[in-house]
Scaffold this active site. Sequence first.
Site, PDB file in Angstrom:
ATOM      1  N   GLU A 182      20.188  25.209  -9.117  1.00  0.00           N
ATOM      2  CA  GLU A 182      20.598  23.866  -8.716  1.00  0.00           C
ATOM      3  C   GLU A 182      21.908  23.896  -7.920  1.00  0.00           C
ATOM      4  O   GLU A 182      22.869  24.555  -8.321  1.00  0.00           O
ATOM      5  CB  GLU A 182      20.780  22.991  -9.963  1.00  0.00           C
ATOM      6  CG  GLU A 182      21.117  21.533  -9.649  1.00  0.00           C
ATOM      7  CD  GLU A 182      21.371  20.704 -10.898  1.00  0.00           C
ATOM      8  OE1 GLU A 182      21.275  19.479 -10.811  1.00  0.00           O
ATOM      9  OE2 GLU A 182      21.668  21.294 -11.965  1.00  0.00           O
TER      10      GLU A 182
ATOM     11  N   LYS B  54      15.940  14.274  -7.933  1.00  0.00           N
ATOM     12  CA  LYS B  54      16.155  14.294  -9.382  1.00  0.00           C
ATOM     13  C   LYS B  54      16.063  12.896  -9.972  1.00  0.00           C
ATOM     14  O   LYS B  54      16.750  11.972  -9.522  1.00  0.00           O
ATOM     15  CB  LYS B  54      17.526  14.914  -9.670  1.00  0.00           C
ATOM     16  CG  LYS B  54      17.841  15.183 -11.127  1.00  0.00           C
ATOM     17  CD  LYS B  54      19.161  15.941 -11.198  1.00  0.00           C
ATOM     18  CE  LYS B  54      19.568  16.284 -12.607  1.00  0.00           C
ATOM     19  NZ  LYS B  54      20.823  17.088 -12.625  1.00  0.00           N
TER      20      LYS B  54
ATOM     21  N   CYS C 229      17.141  20.281 -13.547  1.00  0.00           N
ATOM     22  CA  CYS C 229      18.131  20.305 -14.613  1.00  0.00           C
ATOM     23  C   CYS C 229      17.917  19.239 -15.694  1.00  0.00           C
ATOM     24  O   CYS C 229      17.077  19.423 -16.557  1.00  0.00           O
ATOM     25  CB  CYS C 229      19.536  20.226 -14.028  1.00  0.00           C
ATOM     26  SG  CYS C 229      20.796  20.908 -15.156  1.00  0.00           S
TER      27      CYS C 229
END
Length: 291
Positions: A43, A116, A153
């Site tokens: 990331e 995300k 994540c």
Amino acid sequence: MSKIQIGLVQMSCTASKEENMAKAIEGIRAAAAKGAQIVCLQELFTSLYFCDVEDYENFKLAEAIPGASTETLSKIAAELNVVIIASLFEKRTEGLYHNTTAVLDADGSYLGKYRKMHIPDDPAYYEKFYFTPGDLGYKVFKTKYATLGVLICWDQWYPEAARITSLMGAEILFYPTAIGWATSQDEATNTEQYNAWQTIQRSHAVANGVHVVSVNRVGFEQNGAMKFWGGSFVSNPFGSLLYKASHDEEEVTVVEIDTKKTDRYRTHWPFLRDRRIDSYQPITKRFIDED
């Protein structure tokens, strides 16, 4: 194609975008030399993890997607005949930013991006200051070698994200990530946190009958206050580890997976068959109150 060579590039970062990009490309080349067909980077690999502070100067790190970084990586993908999964800080327009992963096919073509969906806000992880939640929904990418699902994540903690992406046809779930330990913490806390992080992702592999690939950064940042814990890994569809990286070292590893195993695991443990989709409507509520 069912047997696929997966490359993981676990690396430390500096304040220099150029240095980080060069190191990532070196890692991609090293993975390709070992036979990798799909390479996943961690990331926000082009910078230090800047979300430890709320600083408007950090917005200068953002870029368009597609843009300069994807153009650079597209050339590498085409040269090496590899798929590249690249997590970047996206500037969508003036004042609007996302934590985004681009996917580049083995011929260098840009297949699209995933933004995300789940954005954390914790001490040293002030992502809500920088990132607007994703609005593209969950995505799969049909690459030369496999159909990929990409999550990022904090998405790791949500079984709903893994389930939906799997139901869309993802053969492999990839998680670029940046997570670490405060160096002030005790070892027991560190171990418990890492085990929880790995366990939840392995559970996604089991529940959905797919391989999971998680690639984390490593090294000390935030003036030594944060140790990113590495520990990148590959899980098979039954949650068994095929590979686990160290907590301290940069590593470029290639792991062979066989996507045909999904059928065997899903047949013998038919979780998808037995889902009671008629009963899941309450999941759309924030909390199920008694009244």
